[in-house]
Design an enzyme around this catalytic site. Structure first.
Site, PDB file in Angstrom:
ATOM      1  N   HIS A  96      52.658  52.012  17.712  1.00 52.37           N
ATOM      2  CA  HIS A  96      53.065  53.409  17.803  1.00 52.37           C
ATOM      3  C   HIS A  96      53.419  53.336  19.052  1.00 52.37           C
ATOM      4  O   HIS A  96      53.444  54.623  19.581  1.00 52.37           O
ATOM      5  CB  HIS A  96      51.810  54.350  17.395  1.00 52.37           C
ATOM      6  CG  HIS A  96      51.376  54.161  15.927  1.00 52.37           C
ATOM      7  ND1 HIS A  96      51.853  54.854  15.053  1.00 52.37           N
ATOM      8  CD2 HIS A  96      50.440  53.027  15.349  1.00 52.37           C
ATOM      9  CE1 HIS A  96      51.173  54.201  13.871  1.00 52.37           C
ATOM     10  NE2 HIS A  96      50.678  53.419  14.183  1.00 52.37           N
TER      11      HIS A  96
ATOM     12  N   GLU B  14      51.137  32.585  36.185  1.00 49.14           N
ATOM     13  CA  GLU B  14      50.626  31.901  37.308  1.00 49.14           C
ATOM     14  C   GLU B  14      50.921  30.405  37.022  1.00 49.14           C
ATOM     15  O   GLU B  14      51.176  29.814  38.287  1.00 49.14           O
ATOM     16  CB  GLU B  14      48.911  32.252  37.647  1.00 49.14           C
ATOM     17  CG  GLU B  14      48.855  32.188  39.011  1.00 49.14           C
ATOM     18  CD  GLU B  14      47.365  32.777  39.443  1.00 49.14           C
ATOM     19  OE1 GLU B  14      46.477  32.172  39.193  1.00 49.14           O
ATOM     20  OE2 GLU B  14      47.331  33.855  40.161  1.00 49.14           O
TER      21      GLU B  14
ATOM     22  N   LYS C 205      36.221  31.662  43.810  1.00 54.29           N
ATOM     23  CA  LYS C 205      36.193  30.290  43.728  1.00 54.29           C
ATOM     24  C   LYS C 205      36.305  29.967  45.621  1.00 54.29           C
ATOM     25  O   LYS C 205      35.570  29.048  45.779  1.00 54.29           O
ATOM     26  CB  LYS C 205      37.376  29.887  43.272  1.00 54.29           C
ATOM     27  CG  LYS C 205      37.643  28.042  43.472  1.00 54.29           C
ATOM     28  CD  LYS C 205      38.819  27.440  42.536  1.00 54.29           C
ATOM     29  CE  LYS C 205      39.106  26.437  43.013  1.00 54.29           C
ATOM     30  NZ  LYS C 205      40.135  25.610  42.359  1.00 54.29           N
TER      31      LYS C 205
ATOM     32  N   GLY D  48      41.240  28.615  39.159  1.00 51.59           N
ATOM     33  CA  GLY D  48      40.666  29.871  38.916  1.00 51.59           C
ATOM     34  C   GLY D  48      40.647  30.340  37.501  1.00 51.59           C
ATOM     35  O   GLY D  48      39.841  30.855  36.767  1.00 51.59           O
ATOM     36  N   ARG D  49      42.088  30.290  36.882  1.00 50.90           N
ATOM     37  CA  ARG D  49      42.497  30.923  35.803  1.00 50.90           C
ATOM     38  C   ARG D  49      42.006  29.832  34.541  1.00 50.90           C
ATOM     39  O   ARG D  49      42.105  30.450  33.303  1.00 50.90           O
ATOM     40  CB  ARG D  49      44.086  31.077  35.575  1.00 50.90           C
ATOM     41  CG  ARG D  49      44.887  29.616  36.012  1.00 50.90           C
ATOM     42  CD  ARG D  49      46.517  29.988  36.042  1.00 50.90           C
ATOM     43  NE  ARG D  49      47.088  29.089  36.822  1.00 50.90           N
ATOM     44  CZ  ARG D  49      47.211  28.754  37.970  1.00 50.90           C
ATOM     45  NH1 ARG D  49      46.705  29.402  38.991  1.00 50.90           N
ATOM     46  NH2 ARG D  49      48.209  27.764  38.175  1.00 50.90           N
TER      47      ARG D  49
ATOM     48  N   LYS E 196      49.811  38.088  50.000  1.00 53.63           N
ATOM     49  CA  LYS E 196      48.565  38.053  50.950  1.00 53.63           C
ATOM     50  C   LYS E 196      48.695  38.181  52.339  1.00 53.63           C
ATOM     51  O   LYS E 196      48.115  38.931  53.188  1.00 53.63           O
ATOM     52  CB  LYS E 196      47.582  36.821  50.458  1.00 53.63           C
ATOM     53  CG  LYS E 196      47.101  37.012  48.991  1.00 53.63           C
ATOM     54  CD  LYS E 196      46.323  35.553  48.908  1.00 53.63           C
ATOM     55  CE  LYS E 196      46.000  35.427  47.231  1.00 53.63           C
ATOM     56  NZ  LYS E 196      45.160  34.300  47.240  1.00 53.63           N
TER      57      LYS E 196
ATOM     58  N   GLU F  57      39.917  41.155  48.233  1.00 52.45           N
ATOM     59  CA  GLU F  57      39.459  42.315  47.265  1.00 52.45           C
ATOM     60  C   GLU F  57      37.947  42.009  46.768  1.00 52.45           C
ATOM     61  O   GLU F  57      37.168  43.055  47.027  1.00 52.45           O
ATOM     62  CB  GLU F  57      40.226  42.227  45.848  1.00 52.45           C
ATOM     63  CG  GLU F  57      41.693  42.566  46.079  1.00 52.45           C
ATOM     64  CD  GLU F  57      42.610  41.400  46.365  1.00 52.45           C
ATOM     65  OE1 GLU F  57      42.386  40.230  46.811  1.00 52.45           O
ATOM     66  OE2 GLU F  57      43.732  41.533  46.007  1.00 52.45           O
TER      67      GLU F  57
HETATM   68  O1  F6P Z   1      45.676  35.076  44.257  1.00 47.05           O
HETATM   69  C1  F6P Z   1      45.717  34.464  43.234  1.00 47.05           C
HETATM   70  C2  F6P Z   1      44.353  33.915  43.057  1.00 47.05           C
HETATM   71  O2  F6P Z   1      44.195  32.700  43.859  1.00 47.05           O
HETATM   72  C3  F6P Z   1      43.982  33.264  41.587  1.00 47.05           C
HETATM   73  O3  F6P Z   1      44.426  31.855  41.205  1.00 47.05           O
HETATM   74  C4  F6P Z   1      42.656  33.235  41.487  1.00 47.05           C
HETATM   75  O4  F6P Z   1      42.146  33.355  40.176  1.00 47.05           O
HETATM   76  C5  F6P Z   1      42.378  34.442  42.108  1.00 47.05           C
HETATM   77  O5  F6P Z   1      43.336  34.704  43.178  1.00 47.05           O
HETATM   78  C6  F6P Z   1      41.142  34.777  42.821  1.00 47.05           C
HETATM   79  O6  F6P Z   1      40.578  33.709  43.639  1.00 47.05           O
HETATM   80  P1  F6P Z   1      39.221  33.361  43.965  1.00 47.05           P
HETATM   81  O7  F6P Z   1      38.262  32.993  42.885  1.00 47.05           O
HETATM   82  O8  F6P Z   1      39.248  32.381  44.952  1.00 47.05           O
HETATM   83  O9  F6P Z   1      38.677  34.841  44.539  1.00 47.05           O
END
Ligand code: F6P
Length: 536
Positions: free
Chosen positions: A372, A341, A197, A255-256, A501, A203
């Protein structure tokens, strides 16, 4: 949220046996369940009775739930700490009317992007859009959190409909994730979708750069073989992804909550645009139900109220999500982000401290595997863990119906066992039947007692189709929304992820050995020193 009445009822009903509630009311399962279409939630295996339910329902009116619900659907800026509307529902509003943000109807843009996704997905599937080496055999989605968990979960859930290229998901910044994924792939026939987003997530951007270098080294062409999904169009351009390969969405999609839009692109490539439309329609059907049904018949509302009863009233700290559906393997992780979250907050919308517990820890694994592994604790541990079972009436494998019947029987057996338990008397009888006597009988019997009276609910659906998956996901989204409204929190921000972060950024040069760790605490400095000492 004032829980006095409910707390008093909980105290009065402390020893209420769920089994007795069934003995007293032959129609309990019908009374304490909710449904829409073919989806059913049975929450009769809880201590909730008419009085408790009435007190729970009263919370909805006290909190002004219907106003908050309409505020969300109509584009009001209910995500107050970020000044944003919350309109993931617009992404699945295929048959609805206009939805306005700041006086502008967002639906033309939503439908236009959806149409672009359909065309792109079908061209990738049909080979009209291809890589340097030919049609795409594989698609790698690079994203994390909401830009990963939704499509991962849905791709696996819809495996019987998967007739497009193979899908891979890379999320972790651990180089092992991308290395293990790319090793098996042809860089000239792989499409990479960078989903973020913000297009700044460390990452995702690190993995995207690694994938780009891999593609160039292997003779592929990133200008042709990369696509992006983002709400930061300027940044996708800087990364070198051509505009026609960028699928944008607005900041009013959290995002979620984003799997319904461009973040769902890999799912659409896997299962095709018709199946993806059916998924959207399932979500839309749940929206219609959520907006129209009375509280007592309203599935998201009742699911939320069962959650409030167990977490905020009775104080159970965790909730197990137990799909008896192997293809819902990643659903617990998806729900973890969705619930934790969204509702893992200690401050109310107005800035005051929350006086009630925040949302529960959500965790789980598919059955029967969990049986199990960790079910031991659910049955005999000292903590009560409310369980949420999910199971289809039928599977997708007509030749394996005997498997599905076993699956279903196991699912039903677990909720029955949790409720029924086994008394010491029954355990003694079992030991006596085995020929034990005296102290040994007594000792062995005690280990075989199940306290029982442990609450659970069961979600049943006919079959895991795209439409049903859409219903289930939207059901849980609205459940989280209702819980958030009742708690008086903002379910749509996530400030709790920021500090880590920031500190990771400041630790970067220290871990690289370029800066000293003097500014850090003793533990962090010692751990960095260990890592530096053990590096080749
Ligand atoms: O670190 C949390 C977060 O902001 C989530 O809410 C989000 O889904 C995820 O990181 C990834 O964010 P982006 O889509 O901006 O890379």
């Amino acid at each position: 949220m004032k829980l006095d009445t409910l707390t008093a009822l909980a105290a009065e009903r402390k020893d209420q046996s769920i089994l007795d509630l069934f003995n007293k009311d032959g129609n309990r399962a019908g009374t304490f369940s909710a449904s829409t279409g073919d989806l059913l939630i049975d929450y009769s295996k809880t201590q909730i009775d008419e009085d408790i339910r009435a007190a729970l329902i009263a919370l909805c009116d006290d909190a002004g739930l219907s106003g908050r619900r309409e505020a969300m659907f109509s584009g009001a800026k209910i995500n107050e700490t970020e000044g944003r509307s919350v309109l993931h529902t617009a992404l699945r509003n295929l048959d609805g009317g206009p939805v306005e943000v700041d006086g502008l109807d967002v639906m033309p843009d939503v439908l236009d992007t959806l149409q672009r996704m359909r065309v792109f997905a079908e061209e990738v599937r049909g080979g009209a859009i291809s890589g340097v080496g030919g049609s795409f055999t594989d698609v790698v989605n690079i994203g994390i959190g909401g830009s990963d968990l939704g499509p991962v979960m849905a791709t696996l859930a819809l495996a019987p409909y998967h007739d497009g290229p193979r899908l891979h998901y890379v999320s972790n910044v651990d180089g092992a994730h991308i290395a293990d994924t790319l090793r098996q792939l042809d860089p000239t026939r792989t499409l990479v979708i960078v989903a973020s987003k913000t297009f700044t997530t460390i990452e995702t951007m690190t993995n995207a750069r690694t994938a780009r270098a891999w593609m160039v080294d292997g003779g592929g062409d990133p200008a042709r073989q990369f696509a992006a999904v983002s709400s930061a169009m300027d940044k996708t351009e800087d990364f070198g992804i051509p505009e026609q390969r960028v699928f944008g969405f607005a900041d009013w999609v959290g995002g979620r909550y984003s799997v319904w839009g461009p973040v769902g692109l890999p799912v659409m490539i896997a299962v095709g645009s018709n199946a993806f439309d059916a998924f959207l329609r399932g979500g839309q059907a749940m929206d219609v139900h959520f907006r129209a049904a009375d509280w007592v018949e309203n599935m998201p509302v009742m699911l939320a109220l069962v959650g409030i009863w167990h977490r905020q009233v009775l104080g159970h700290a965790s909730r197990a999500v137990l799909p008896y559906d192997q293809r819902l393997l990643r659903l617990p992780s998806y729900f973890q982000q969705l619930e934790m979250e969204s509702n893992g907050k200690s401050v109310a919308m107005d800035g005051s401290s929350l006086t009630l517990p925040s949302g529960p820890v959500v965790w789980g694994e598919p059955g029967t595997n969990g049986q199990h592994a960790f079910y031991q604790l659910i049955h005999q541990g000292t903590d009560v863990i409310p369980c949420e079972f999910m199971v289809a009436a039928e599977g997708h494998e007509p030749e394996l119906t005997h498997h599905h019947r076993l699956l279903l029987a196991n699912c039903l057996a677990q909720s029955e066992a949790l409720m029924r338990g086994r008394t010491l008397e029954e355990a003694r009888q079992r030991m006596a039947d085995k020929g034990l006597t005296g102290d040994e009988l007594e000792r062995q019997a005690r280990h075989r007692v199940f306290k029982g009276n442990r609450p659970s609910l069961t979600l049943m659906y006919p079959k895991l189709t795209p439409f049903v998956l859409g219903q289930i996901i939207a059901l849980y989204e609205h459940r989280v929304f209702v819980e958030g409204v009742l708690l008086g929190i903002n379910s749509f921000d996530q400030w709790g992820v920021e500090l880590g972060k920031e500190l990771a950024t400041s630790l970067g040069p220290i871990v690289d050995g370029e800066e000293k760790a003097d500014s850090k605490d003793g533990s962090t400095a010692a751990l960095v020193a260990y890592a530096l000492r053990h590096r080749d």
